[in-house]
Enzyme design. Sequence first.
Site, mmCIF file in Angstrom:
data_model
loop_
_atom_site.group_PDB
_atom_site.id
_atom_site.type_symbol
_atom_site.label_atom_id
_atom_site.label_comp_id
_atom_site.label_asym_id
_atom_site.label_seq_id
_atom_site.Cartn_x
_atom_site.Cartn_y
_atom_site.Cartn_z
ATOM 1 N N HIS A 254 -0.636 -2.717 -7.582
ATOM 2 C CA HIS A 254 -0.317 -1.920 -8.778
ATOM 3 C C HIS A 254 1.191 -1.800 -8.931
ATOM 4 C CE1 HIS A 254 -0.234 1.129 -5.632
ATOM 5 N NE2 HIS A 254 0.262 2.036 -6.464
ATOM 6 N N HIS B 9 3.516 0.589 -9.017
ATOM 7 C CA HIS B 9 4.436 1.577 -8.435
ATOM 8 C C HIS B 9 5.510 0.902 -7.569
ATOM 9 C CE1 HIS B 9 1.519 5.194 -9.021
ATOM 10 N NE2 HIS B 9 2.293 4.987 -10.071
ATOM 11 N N ASP C 60 7.080 1.626 -4.902
ATOM 12 C CA ASP C 60 6.931 1.538 -3.443
ATOM 13 C C ASP C 60 5.907 0.477 -3.029
ATOM 14 O OD1 ASP C 60 4.954 3.327 -4.513
ATOM 15 O OD2 ASP C 60 4.538 4.053 -2.490
ATOM 16 N N HIS C 61 5.378 -0.274 -3.979
ATOM 17 C CA HIS C 61 4.488 -1.407 -3.665
ATOM 18 C C HIS C 61 5.063 -2.747 -4.118
ATOM 19 C CE1 HIS C 61 0.934 1.046 -2.438
ATOM 20 N NE2 HIS C 61 1.694 1.958 -3.038
ATOM 21 N N HIS D 106 -5.585 5.974 -10.374
ATOM 22 C CA HIS D 106 -4.237 6.225 -9.823
ATOM 23 C C HIS D 106 -3.202 5.688 -10.814
ATOM 24 C CE1 HIS D 106 -1.050 6.597 -6.875
ATOM 25 N NE2 HIS D 106 -0.786 5.308 -6.954
ATOM 26 N N ASP E 201 -3.713 2.407 -3.353
ATOM 27 C CA ASP E 201 -3.642 3.858 -3.553
ATOM 28 C C ASP E 201 -4.867 4.370 -4.306
ATOM 29 O OD1 ASP E 201 -1.245 3.395 -2.360
ATOM 30 O OD2 ASP E 201 0.001 4.166 -3.984
ATOM 31 N N HIS F 176 -1.176 3.723 2.234
ATOM 32 C CA HIS F 176 -0.340 4.753 2.873
ATOM 33 C C HIS F 176 -1.034 5.346 4.099
ATOM 34 C CE1 HIS F 176 2.726 5.314 -0.340
ATOM 35 N NE2 HIS F 176 1.747 4.926 -1.147
#
Length: 253
Positions: free
Chosen positions: A54, A56, A58-59, A110, A129, A168
């Site tokens: 996805h 975001h 942090d990915h 999400h 996530d 995570h």
Amino acid sequence: MMADVRLIPCLSDNYAVLVHKDGETILVDAPEAGPIKAALEETGWTLTSVLVTHHHSDHVQAIGAVKGSATVIGPEGEADRIKGLDRTVADGEEFKLGPVRIRAISTPGHTSGPLCYYLPEERIAFTADTLFAMGCGRLFEGDAATMWRSLQTLRAALPDDTDIYCGHEYTLTNARYAHETLPDDVAIAERLEVVREARERKEPTVPTTMAAEKATNPFLRADDPTVAAALGMEGAEPAEVFARLRKGRDGFS
Ligand SMILES: [Zn+2]
């Protein structure tokens, strides 16, 4: 021969994963370049594909730094928000990367168009996530009913013996929340202790298995009358029970 799988802790609590089989090396998500490059160096594997779950940051933020000549593949539904995709895949699509067969499963909630990836022959799935060990992702771009449908999709699609890699390390907080919500549930209480001890030793609690999640993840049990009763919601719609569970977790730390 099953694939070799390597979990890579990144940033404060993210996970990237490398899947290696024959000449194919697949990276799932790219939170941080340093640890991913170190894992590639240590294994001697050459990255051939990057699977993105996805949009975001942090990915995806280290894709450019680690990709080299690898092909970057991600969700069609978020293609306009992910830089550097070479190819998109959609819900239900089955494809092969070298010898590794992969099925994309759309799980909105999400974010609006994320994908989970299921590798049936390797008996592993990447749930990013959406489905966490003993938890689920926050609702940033979908409502509770949408996320509950997505979790039901995963529950139906993934066999019990599937190893679940999530995005995570949130398991200890999730386990504490699950235990507080369902204090009489012995399996949850026992798993909380296992998770607590693993984290005290600084060990990851990922991967989990689908069997463990079906038993001890309250978010997969929103249609379980025991869960509704524990929340004082006997007879409520599962989506409402799910919404209450998720709301409680938002305020829990
Ligand atoms: Zn996310």
